[in-house]
Design a protein around this motif. Structure first.
Motif, short mmCIF file in Angstrom:
data_model
loop_
_atom_site.label_atom_id
_atom_site.label_comp_id
_atom_site.label_asym_id
_atom_site.label_seq_id
_atom_site.Cartn_x
_atom_site.Cartn_y
_atom_site.Cartn_z
N PHE A 1 40.56 42.05 57.17
CA PHE A 1 40.21 41.18 58.29
C PHE A 1 39.55 42.02 59.38
CE2 PHE A 1 43.22 38.56 56.15
CZ PHE A 1 42.97 37.24 56.54
N ILE A 2 38.45 41.53 59.91
CA ILE A 2 37.78 42.19 61.03
C ILE A 2 37.66 41.17 62.15
CG2 ILE A 2 35.69 43.34 61.85
CD1 ILE A 2 35.35 44.48 59.05
N ARG A 3 38.37 41.45 63.23
CA ARG A 3 38.51 40.51 64.35
C ARG A 3 37.85 41.08 65.58
NH1 ARG A 3 44.44 40.88 66.97
NH2 ARG A 3 43.97 40.14 69.08
N ALA B 1 36.49 46.22 67.55
CA ALA B 1 36.92 45.61 66.29
C ALA B 1 38.38 45.92 66.02
CB ALA B 1 36.06 46.12 65.14
N ASN B 2 39.12 44.88 65.67
CA ASN B 2 40.46 45.06 65.15
C ASN B 2 40.38 44.89 63.63
OD1 ASN B 2 43.22 43.79 64.20
ND2 ASN B 2 43.66 44.87 66.10
N THR C 1 36.73 35.46 65.37
CA THR C 1 36.85 35.73 66.80
C THR C 1 38.26 36.19 67.13
OG1 THR C 1 37.29 33.37 67.10
CG2 THR C 1 35.01 34.10 67.42
N ASN C 2 38.46 36.57 68.37
CA ASN C 2 39.67 37.29 68.77
C ASN C 2 40.95 36.47 68.58
OD1 ASN C 2 41.42 39.16 69.93
ND2 ASN C 2 40.06 39.62 71.63
N LEU D 1 39.62 34.51 74.36
CA LEU D 1 40.65 34.16 75.33
C LEU D 1 41.36 35.37 75.91
CD1 LEU D 1 42.21 31.01 73.61
CD2 LEU D 1 40.81 31.07 75.68
N TYR D 2 41.08 36.56 75.36
CA TYR D 2 41.69 37.79 75.88
C TYR D 2 40.83 38.47 76.94
CZ TYR D 2 45.00 37.40 72.03
OH TYR D 2 45.97 36.95 71.16
N ALA D 3 39.71 37.86 77.30
CA ALA D 3 38.83 38.48 78.28
C ALA D 3 39.42 38.46 79.68
CB ALA D 3 37.47 37.77 78.28
#
Length: 396
Positions: free
Chosen positions: A145-147, A113-114, A262-263, A153-155
């Motif tokens: 915000f919880i991202r 989580a960010n 999402t991310n 797309l960062y996978a």
């Protein structure tokens, strides 16, 4: 002082990262002294400049040293490819130089989580239209915000086809899984349960930001959101398309309490949200998992500002406050929690006083050096001033 010191790994990184990380360490050390909370700091060189010099992101063994730490403070990662070229310096494998310290840590330490608090402190003016203005009362901007932080797309699923050395086809595959969606969405609802609700109506509310009219991954994310949301009848839930959300965020920030997404969408909309709180010089990112946490200012490395004593240290200082509070929650340590609270109160006091502050907050004409801002935070810490006792340094 019954426990061993908290082990804090420092990743100052590139550009101004070293300057603001040193400021964060100074303030955190003072808060620790005041509360009896001990911190032991270990610095690891990492980033684009390290890669340029050594052909790797950081020294051997750095990954394990991060895993062994109680928390990580990150400065800034990344440098331009060259002075006259667009884009970041890249590794031979196509990833950004310094990837291991920023994205690699998120994946290896499962920092799923960010968490980005977006709050407009009293005395701070937002940056809509590129100028310092005040339209909303400060209390009308207070959201989290919880991202999702490890996939989308960062996978890293994708690649570039370059026959003859000329790029022809590029793919970036978006990955959204039920497991990762579940845990970040549950964190969003748990966060809402601990908060006092949206500024507008004090309702506990979680807003899910997606593009589910087009994207399969977002449809999965929304289905999980509805499933988990049903377990929290005390919390209102709503779903909104990301394109519509961007304008409602600016038009009606007081409506939002906790936002989950999402991310990639989260990366974009939180940068937009930073304008509501006075800019990236005061914005904090918390990368957290069940066991590990990495805390950072969200600004870049800004190499043109290195050595000029002018950049804003407050985002790095507030990231240290978030680290202390996270440690307090992880270890049921009220002293560490209080250290974080004292840092935030000192920053709030300074912002309410209105000076000394850096150019990004008050313009070049009235700007103070970075070091003077850090001095002011430390002085307010030692004096135990609250925001209500705000007064510019040197005022009679």
């Amino acid at each position: 002082m019954s426990r061993e010191p908290y082990r804090i790994v420092l990743l100052p990184g590139d550009g101004i990262g070293a300057e603001v990380t040193a400021d964060a360490v100074r303030v955190l050390t003072e808060a620790g002294r005041l509360t009896g909370t001990r911190f032991a700091f270990e610095e690891i060189p990492a980033g684009a400049e390290y890669y340029r010099q050594h052909g790797r992101d950081w020294p051997e063994g750095s990954e394990q040293r991060c895993a062994d730490a109680d928390a990580i403070l990150l400065g800034a990662i990344g440098l331009p490819a060259s002075e006259d070229a667009h884009g970041s310096l890249l590794r031979a494998d196509g990833r950004m130089a310094g990837w291991s310290a920023i994205v690699g840590n998120r994946l290896k330490l499962d920092l799923f989580a960010n968490v980005r608090p977006v709050r407009l402190f009293p005395g701070v003016q937002h940056l809509i239209s590129g100028t310092h203005k005040q339209v909303w009362e400060p209390e009308n901007v207070d959201m989290v915000f919880i991202r999702e932080n490890t996939e989308d797309l960062y996978a890293g699923s994708g690649g570039l086809l370059a026959p003859g050395g000329v790029g022809q086809v590029a793919t970036d595959t978006r990955i959204v899984t039920r497991a990762s969606s579940e845990r970040v969405i549950r964190l969003a609802f748990e966060t809402a349960m601990r908060r006092e609700g949206a500024p507008e109506d004090k309702a506990r509310r979680v807003t899910c930001v997606v593009k589910d009219n087009i994207l399969h991954g977002c449809r999965l994310f929304v289905s999980v959101f509805d499933e988990i949301g049903a377990e929290y009848p005390e919390v209102q839930r709503e779903t909104i398309l990301v394109d519509a959300f961007t304008q409602w965020l600016l038009r009606r920030p007081e409506h939002y309490d906790v936002v989950v997404t999402t991310n990639m969408f989260g990366d974009i909309v939180t940068e937009l949200a930073s304008a509501l709180q006075g800019g990236m010089g005061i914005s904090v990112g918390c990368n957290v998992g069940t066991r590990h946490g990495m805390f950072e200012p969200i600004h870049g490395s800004a190499p043109k500002h290195v050595g000029h004593d002018r950049v804003n240290p407050l985002a790095a200082v507030l990231s240290a406050a978030e680290a202390a509070r996270w440690l307090g929650a992880q270890h049921t340590d009220p002293d560490a929690t209080r250290a974080g609270d004292l840092i935030e109160a000192a920053v709030a006091n300074l912002l309410a006083a209105g000076r000394p502050l850096t150019y990004d907050m008050v313009g070049y004409e009235h700007a103070a050096p970075r070091s003077a801002v850090t001095d002011a935070v430390v002085e307010r810490l030692a004096a135990g001033r609250t925001p209500a006792e705000a007064e510019p340094l040197g005022a009679s």
